[in-house]
Design a protein around this motif. Structure first.
Motif: not given
Length: 473
Positions: A390-391, A420-424, A438-439
Motif C-alpha cells: 500500500q504505497l 499493489w495500490n500505488c499513488t504518487d 505500473e508505477l
C-alpha cells in the motif's frame, strides 16, 4: 483477528509468568561470586549494591530513595574510573530515578525492577523541544522510570534481569481519558553520548520502552521487550534525533511499532532540525498485529537518513516496513536500505503513507512537504500476506527513488484483489512477485537494489569484559 490476538496474549502471559516465576520474593545476599562478568563499553573502578543504601527487594517497599541515594553517591566517582550499581535478586519497587555519567546499572538475573503505581513518584519533566507538547496530552509529561540527560558513558545491562513498568495501571487511565500529562516511558536518555542498553527483559512499559533522543553513539543489544498486543503506544525502541546507533539481537512483542524511527513533530521538529541518521538494525524479531515491524515516522520533521536494516523476522504484524508522514512534517526520509526480511502472516509487507495527519497543534505549515527518496528493499520472502504493498505518496510531492528487488510474497487464502495500490510514487523493481504496479516497472537488473558496503563507526565499537566482583566504594 480476535482469535489471533487471544492466542498471542496467551503466549505473552505464559512468557511473563515464566520470567517472573524465577524471581524470589526475598532478596539474596548482596555478595556476588568472583568471576561473574559482563560485556560493556567501559568497566568501572567502583562498585556498590542497592542494599547498601537501604534497598528492600520485597516488591512492596518503595526503593526510589535508595536508587537516588546510591546513584548520587556513586556519581562522585565519575572522574575516578566510574562506578557500577548492582541490583541483586529480588523485586525492587521504585518510581523514576536519574542516572549519572560514567556509570553502569547492572541487574542480577533474578532481579526485577518494578515501576511504582504511585504517580507522586513520577515527577514532571520538560516538554521535548522537537515535539512542542506532551505526546499523549498537551499538559506535559512524566519522567521515565530510568531517566538521564546530558550524560556521557552510561550502561544499563544485566544477566537478563527484568524491568517491569507495571503498565496496566497507566493503560487503563489512558484509555479512560484520565491522564492530563503524557505517560512515562521505561528508559529515556537525552542529550547524551556513549550509551549501552543490553541483555535485559523489559515488560509492560506505561508507554514507549526505550527512547534515546538528541543522543549519539548508542548500542542497544540483546533485549527481550514484551507488552500485550492490544496495549496502547508500547513502542519497543524509538531512536529519536539520534546518530550512530546500533540495534541488534532484539525480540519484541508490542502493541505498537516494534522499532519507530523519529526526529520531531511538525514545526517543532523542523525548528530543532536534528535528524536520526546512521542507524543499523540487525537480527530483529517482531510480533505486532496492529503496527509495523520498522516504522519511519510519523514524527520525522528533523529528517531520517542512512538507515540500514538486515536479517529482520516479522511475524503476525500489520506491516513489515512502513513510512509515515504528511504535509506539515517537512524534512526528509532518504537513503533507507532493508535486506533479508522474512515475513509470516502480514497485512502489508510494504506500506507508505503521505496522509498520516496527526499534528501537535494548528500552527504547522501545510506547505512544509516531506522529501521521501532513495528507499531500497531487497531479498524479502513473505507468506500468508493479505496485500503486498500500500504505497501512497503526496499529491504534488511524490515519493521517488523506490527500489525493490528479489521479493517473493505468498498470499493468504483471502488476499486483496488489488495487491499493489500505488499513488504518487516513482521507482523500479526487479524479480518481484506478485507483479508490482505500473508505477514500479521492472528494470531487469539482476544485481538488485543497493545496500551500503561501507562500515559505520558504531559497527566498530569494541566491548570490554567487566567484573561483577563486589567491593564497596
Amino acid at each position: 483477528m480476535l482469535l489471533r490476538k487471544q492466542v498471542l496474549c496467551t503466549v505473552y502471559v505464559m512468557v511473563i509468568l515464566g520470567v517472573l516465576s524465577l524471581v524470589p520474593v526475598q532478596c539474596r545476599t548482596s555478595k556476588f561470586e568472583q568471576g561473574l562478568d559482563y560485556e560493556a563499553i567501559n568497566c568501572r573502578k567502583h562498585s556498590a549494591v542497592l542494599t547498601d543504601f537501604g534497598g528492600v527487594g520485597d516488591g512492596k517497599t518503595s526503593n526510589t530513595n535508595a536508587f537516588k541515594s546510591a546513584i548520587e553517591h556513586l556519581s562522585k566517582f565519575s572522574s575516578d574510573g566510574g562506578a557500577q550499581l548492582i541490583v541483586p535478586a529480588g523485586k525492587w519497587l521504585t518510581g523514576s530515578f536519574n542516572l549519572t555519567s560514567h556509570f553502569t546499572l547492572f541487574l542480577d538475573k533474578d532481579a526485577v525492577i518494578l515501576g511504582s503505581q504511585d504517580e507522586s513518584e513520577w515527577p514532571l519533566v520538560k516538554i521535548l523541544p522537537s515535539y512542542g507538547r506532551g505526546r499523549d496530552a498537551p499538559g506535559g509529561r512524566r519522567s521515565a522510570l530510568i531517566y538521564g540527560t546530558n550524560l556521557t558513558d552510561v550502561v544499563i545491562t544485566g544477566h537478563n534481569g527484568t524491568i517491569d513498568g507495571q503498565g496496566p495501571y497507566w493503560w487503563t487511565r489512558f484509555k479512560k481519558g484520565q491522564l492530563k500529562v503524557t505517560r512515562p516511558y521505561m528508559i529515556e536518555i537525552l542529550y547524551s553520548d556513549q550509551i549501552q542498553i543490553s541483555n535485559l527483559t523489559l515488560i509492560n512499559s506505561p508507554s514507549w520502552f526505550v527512547h534515546p533522543i538528541y543522543s549519539s553513539n548508542i548500542l542497544v543489544q540483546g533485549l527481550t521487550i514484551l507488552a500485550p498486543v492490544d496495549s496502547p503506544n508500547t513502542d519497543g525502541i524509538d531512536p529519536d534525533s539520534c546518530s550512530n546507533m546500533r540495534i541488534e539481537d532484539v525480540y519484541i512483542v508490542s502493541g505498537d511499532d516494534c522499532i519507530a524511527v523519529k526526529s520531531g513533530w511538525d514545526e517543532y521538529g523542523i525548528a530543532v532540525g536534528m535528524p536520526t541518521e546512521h542507524l543499523i538494525i540487525r537480527r530483529l524479531t517482531c510480533i505486532s498485529p496492529d503496527s509495523a515491524v520498522i516504522a519511519l515516522g510519523s514524527e520525522m520533521s528533523g529528517g531520517i537518513s542512512d538507515v540500514r536494516a538486515e536479517d529482520i523476522t516479522a511475524i503476525d504484524s500489520q506491516s513489515g516496513v512502513r513510512i509515515k508522514t504528511a504535509p506539515g512534517r517537512g524534512a526528509f526520509v532518504k537513503d533507507i536500505f532493508v535486506k533479508g526480511m522474512v515475513a509470516k502472516t502480514m497485512k502489508y509487507v510494504y506500506w507508505m503513507s503521505g496522509a498520516y495527519n496527526s499534528h501537535p497543534d494548528h500552527k504547522y505549515d501545510p506547505k512544509a512537504l516531506p522529501e521521501i527518496k532513495n528507499i531500497n528493499y531487497r531479498d524479502t520472502v513473505a507468506e500468508n500476506v493479505t496485500m503486498a504493498g500500500q504505497l501512497a505518496g503526496i499529491d504534488g510531492d511524490p515519493f521517488t527513488g523506490i527500489c525493490m528487488s528479489n521479493v517473493t510474497i505468498g498470499l493468504s487464502k483471502k488476499p486483496k484483489k488489488l495487491q499493489w495500490n500505488c499513488t504518487d510514487i516513482q521507482g523500479v523493481t526487479s524479480n518481484v512477485s506478485p507483479q508490482p504496479c505500473e508505477l514500479l516497472p521492472s528494470k531487469g537488473d539482476e544485481q538488485g537494489c543497493p545496500f551500503p558496503e561501507d562500515r559505520l563507526p558504531v559497527e566498530d565499537l569494541k566491548l570490554k569484559t567487566c567484573s561483577l566482583k563486589t567491593f564497596y566504594a
